[in-house]
Write a protein that holds these residues in place. Structure first.
Motif, PDB file in Angstrom:
ATOM      1  N   ALA A  83       0.829  -1.207   0.000  1.00  0.00           N
ATOM      2  CA  ALA A  83       0.000   0.000   0.000  1.00  0.00           C
ATOM      3  C   ALA A  83       0.865   1.260   0.000  1.00  0.00           C
ATOM      4  CB  ALA A  83      -0.939   0.003   1.197  1.00  0.00           C
ATOM      5  N   TYR A  84       2.048   1.175   0.579  1.00  0.00           N
ATOM      6  CA  TYR A  84       2.941   2.333   0.664  1.00  0.00           C
ATOM      7  C   TYR A  84       3.671   2.602  -0.651  1.00  0.00           C
ATOM      8  CZ  TYR A  84       1.981   2.203   5.634  1.00  0.00           C
ATOM      9  OH  TYR A  84       1.347   2.225   6.844  1.00  0.00           O
ATOM     10  N   ALA A  85       3.563   1.708  -1.622  1.00  0.00           N
ATOM     11  CA  ALA A  85       4.229   1.882  -2.908  1.00  0.00           C
ATOM     12  C   ALA A  85       3.559   2.969  -3.753  1.00  0.00           C
ATOM     13  CB  ALA A  85       4.241   0.561  -3.678  1.00  0.00           C
ATOM     14  N   ASP A  86       2.316   3.298  -3.437  1.00  0.00           N
ATOM     15  CA  ASP A  86       1.588   4.315  -4.185  1.00  0.00           C
ATOM     16  C   ASP A  86       1.133   5.396  -3.202  1.00  0.00           C
ATOM     17  OD1 ASP A  86      -0.127   5.881  -5.707  1.00  0.00           O
ATOM     18  OD2 ASP A  86      -1.229   4.165  -6.550  1.00  0.00           O
ATOM     19  N   PRO A  87       1.998   6.375  -2.943  1.00  0.00           N
ATOM     20  CA  PRO A  87       1.670   7.391  -1.940  1.00  0.00           C
ATOM     21  C   PRO A  87       0.369   8.146  -2.221  1.00  0.00           C
ATOM     22  CG  PRO A  87       3.978   7.548  -2.562  1.00  0.00           C
ATOM     23  CD  PRO A  87       3.337   6.581  -3.502  1.00  0.00           C
ATOM     24  N   ALA A  88       0.082   8.439  -3.473  1.00  0.00           N
ATOM     25  CA  ALA A  88      -1.148   9.178  -3.788  1.00  0.00           C
ATOM     26  C   ALA A  88      -2.374   8.348  -3.410  1.00  0.00           C
ATOM     27  CB  ALA A  88      -1.180   9.545  -5.266  1.00  0.00           C
ATOM     28  N   ALA A  89      -2.364   7.073  -3.734  1.00  0.00           N
ATOM     29  CA  ALA A  89      -3.492   6.198  -3.386  1.00  0.00           C
ATOM     30  C   ALA A  89      -3.580   6.022  -1.873  1.00  0.00           C
ATOM     31  CB  ALA A  89      -3.349   4.843  -4.076  1.00  0.00           C
ATOM     32  N   TRP A  90      -2.420   5.909  -1.204  1.00  0.00           N
ATOM     33  CA  TRP A  90      -2.410   5.762   0.254  1.00  0.00           C
ATOM     34  C   TRP A  90      -3.071   6.976   0.911  1.00  0.00           C
ATOM     35  CZ3 TRP A  90      -1.286   7.908   4.825  1.00  0.00           C
ATOM     36  CH2 TRP A  90      -1.204   7.059   5.938  1.00  0.00           C
ATOM     37  N   HIS A  91      -2.662   8.169   0.490  1.00  0.00           N
ATOM     38  CA  HIS A  91      -3.213   9.392   1.093  1.00  0.00           C
ATOM     39  C   HIS A  91      -4.696   9.560   0.758  1.00  0.00           C
ATOM     40  CE1 HIS A  91       0.275  11.085   3.075  1.00  0.00           C
ATOM     41  NE2 HIS A  91       0.995  10.663   2.055  1.00  0.00           N
ATOM     42  N   ALA A  92      -5.112   9.159  -0.426  1.00  0.00           N
ATOM     43  CA  ALA A  92      -6.533   9.227  -0.788  1.00  0.00           C
ATOM     44  C   ALA A  92      -7.349   8.291   0.108  1.00  0.00           C
ATOM     45  CB  ALA A  92      -6.729   8.882  -2.258  1.00  0.00           C
ATOM     46  N   ALA A  93      -6.834   7.099   0.344  1.00  0.00           N
ATOM     47  CA  ALA A  93      -7.533   6.144   1.206  1.00  0.00           C
ATOM     48  C   ALA A  93      -7.584   6.664   2.647  1.00  0.00           C
ATOM     49  CB  ALA A  93      -6.857   4.779   1.159  1.00  0.00           C
ATOM     50  N   ALA A  94      -6.479   7.208   3.136  1.00  0.00           N
ATOM     51  CA  ALA A  94      -6.438   7.744   4.496  1.00  0.00           C
ATOM     52  C   ALA A  94      -7.403   8.927   4.633  1.00  0.00           C
ATOM     53  CB  ALA A  94      -5.020   8.162   4.865  1.00  0.00           C
ATOM     54  N   LYS A  95      -7.475   9.771   3.625  1.00  0.00           N
ATOM     55  CA  LYS A  95      -8.407  10.904   3.642  1.00  0.00           C
ATOM     56  C   LYS A  95      -9.843  10.406   3.720  1.00  0.00           C
ATOM     57  CE  LYS A  95      -9.585  15.095   1.130  1.00  0.00           C
ATOM     58  NZ  LYS A  95     -10.730  15.169   0.296  1.00  0.00           N
ATOM     59  N   ARG A  96     -10.166   9.413   2.923  1.00  0.00           N
ATOM     60  CA  ARG A  96     -11.529   8.872   2.941  1.00  0.00           C
ATOM     61  C   ARG A  96     -11.856   8.284   4.309  1.00  0.00           C
ATOM     62  NH1 ARG A  96     -13.954   3.941  -0.417  1.00  0.00           N
ATOM     63  NH2 ARG A  96     -16.085   4.175   0.304  1.00  0.00           N
ATOM     64  N   LEU A  97     -10.899   7.577   4.901  1.00  0.00           N
ATOM     65  CA  LEU A  97     -11.131   7.028   6.241  1.00  0.00           C
ATOM     66  C   LEU A  97     -11.359   8.141   7.252  1.00  0.00           C
ATOM     67  CD1 LEU A  97      -8.579   4.092   6.358  1.00  0.00           C
ATOM     68  CD2 LEU A  97     -11.063   3.908   6.488  1.00  0.00           C
ATOM     69  N   ARG A  98     -10.524   9.178   7.214  1.00  0.00           N
ATOM     70  CA  ARG A  98     -10.696  10.298   8.156  1.00  0.00           C
ATOM     71  C   ARG A  98     -12.084  10.918   8.022  1.00  0.00           C
ATOM     72  NH1 ARG A  98      -5.532  11.389   6.679  1.00  0.00           N
ATOM     73  NH2 ARG A  98      -6.172  12.988   5.204  1.00  0.00           N
ATOM     74  N   GLU A  99     -12.574  11.035   6.792  1.00  0.00           N
ATOM     75  CA  GLU A  99     -13.857  11.682   6.548  1.00  0.00           C
ATOM     76  C   GLU A  99     -15.051  10.786   6.870  1.00  0.00           C
ATOM     77  OE1 GLU A  99     -13.442  12.781   2.446  1.00  0.00           O
ATOM     78  OE2 GLU A  99     -12.315  14.604   2.937  1.00  0.00           O
ATOM     79  N   GLN A 100     -14.953   9.476   6.578  1.00  0.00           N
ATOM     80  CA  GLN A 100     -16.121   8.599   6.650  1.00  0.00           C
ATOM     81  C   GLN A 100     -16.075   7.578   7.782  1.00  0.00           C
ATOM     82  OE1 GLN A 100     -16.788   6.910   2.769  1.00  0.00           O
ATOM     83  NE2 GLN A 100     -16.670   8.905   1.778  1.00  0.00           N
ATOM     84  N   ALA A 101     -14.893   7.230   8.243  1.00  0.00           N
ATOM     85  CA  ALA A 101     -14.764   6.236   9.322  1.00  0.00           C
ATOM     86  C   ALA A 101     -13.474   6.515  10.080  1.00  0.00           C
ATOM     87  CB  ALA A 101     -14.752   4.818   8.745  1.00  0.00           C
ATOM     88  N   PRO A 102     -13.443   7.605  10.863  1.00  0.00           N
ATOM     89  CA  PRO A 102     -12.188   8.017  11.498  1.00  0.00           C
ATOM     90  C   PRO A 102     -11.609   7.013  12.491  1.00  0.00           C
ATOM     91  CG  PRO A 102     -14.011   9.383  12.241  1.00  0.00           C
ATOM     92  CD  PRO A 102     -14.538   8.514  11.144  1.00  0.00           C
ATOM     93  N   ILE A 103     -12.438   6.151  13.033  1.00  0.00           N
ATOM     94  CA  ILE A 103     -11.958   5.052  13.873  1.00  0.00           C
ATOM     95  C   ILE A 103     -12.569   3.784  13.290  1.00  0.00           C
ATOM     96  CG2 ILE A 103     -11.905   4.016  16.176  1.00  0.00           C
ATOM     97  CD1 ILE A 103     -12.223   6.863  17.308  1.00  0.00           C
ATOM     98  N   ILE A 104     -11.709   2.896  12.801  1.00  0.00           N
ATOM     99  CA  ILE A 104     -12.201   1.708  12.108  1.00  0.00           C
ATOM    100  C   ILE A 104     -11.433   0.476  12.566  1.00  0.00           C
ATOM    101  CG2 ILE A 104     -10.684   2.021  10.114  1.00  0.00           C
ATOM    102  CD1 ILE A 104     -13.051   1.030   8.370  1.00  0.00           C
ATOM    103  N   LYS A 105     -12.155  -0.602  12.772  1.00  0.00           N
ATOM    104  CA  LYS A 105     -11.525  -1.872  13.131  1.00  0.00           C
ATOM    105  C   LYS A 105     -10.988  -2.510  11.859  1.00  0.00           C
ATOM    106  CE  LYS A 105     -12.290  -5.906  15.992  1.00  0.00           C
ATOM    107  NZ  LYS A 105     -13.283  -6.600  16.821  1.00  0.00           N
ATOM    108  N   VAL A 106      -9.718  -2.887  11.884  1.00  0.00           N
ATOM    109  CA  VAL A 106      -9.069  -3.484  10.721  1.00  0.00           C
ATOM    110  C   VAL A 106      -8.880  -4.972  10.982  1.00  0.00           C
ATOM    111  CG1 VAL A 106      -7.038  -3.432   9.230  1.00  0.00           C
ATOM    112  CG2 VAL A 106      -7.902  -1.303  10.230  1.00  0.00           C
ATOM    113  N   SER A 107      -9.419  -5.777  10.098  1.00  0.00           N
ATOM    114  CA  SER A 107      -9.309  -7.238  10.186  1.00  0.00           C
ATOM    115  C   SER A 107      -8.715  -7.755   8.891  1.00  0.00           C
ATOM    116  CB  SER A 107     -10.682  -7.870  10.401  1.00  0.00           C
ATOM    117  OG  SER A 107     -11.268  -7.407  11.579  1.00  0.00           O
ATOM    118  N   LEU A 108      -7.542  -8.322   8.990  1.00  0.00           N
ATOM    119  CA  LEU A 108      -6.860  -8.869   7.814  1.00  0.00           C
ATOM    120  C   LEU A 108      -6.443 -10.303   8.102  1.00  0.00           C
ATOM    121  CD1 LEU A 108      -4.559  -5.805   7.150  1.00  0.00           C
ATOM    122  CD2 LEU A 108      -6.530  -6.474   5.791  1.00  0.00           C
TER     123      LEU A 108
END
Length: 65
Positions: free
Chosen positions: A18-43
């Motif tokens: 995920a860190y290989a594409d900084p623009a996509a990483w920051h876009a995903a982080a922005k969306r999380l901050r806006e729509q789900a600022p605290i999210i449970k991650v299950s992988l």
């Protein structure tokens, strides 16, 4: 192209690729901050954790663990 659902976005914090594409990483982080600022991650093969994406939330957690 359709945006990934929120539940899959938490992978950006655990998957090295995920860190290989900084623009996509920051876009995903922005969306999380806006729509789900605290999210449970299950992988698969990874301990579950909560991603806390807003500074104010991180500070509140630090003050009141």
């Amino acid at each position: 192209t359709q945006a990934p659902d929120l539940s899959s976005l938490g992978r950006i914090f655990a998957e090295p690729s995920a860190y290989a594409d900084p623009a996509a990483w920051h876009a995903a982080a922005k969306r999380l901050r806006e729509q789900a600022p605290i999210i449970k991650v299950s992988l698969p093969d990874y301990p579950e954790f909560y991603a806390v994406t807003k500074h104010a939330d991180v500070m509140e957690i630090e003050r009141n663990p």
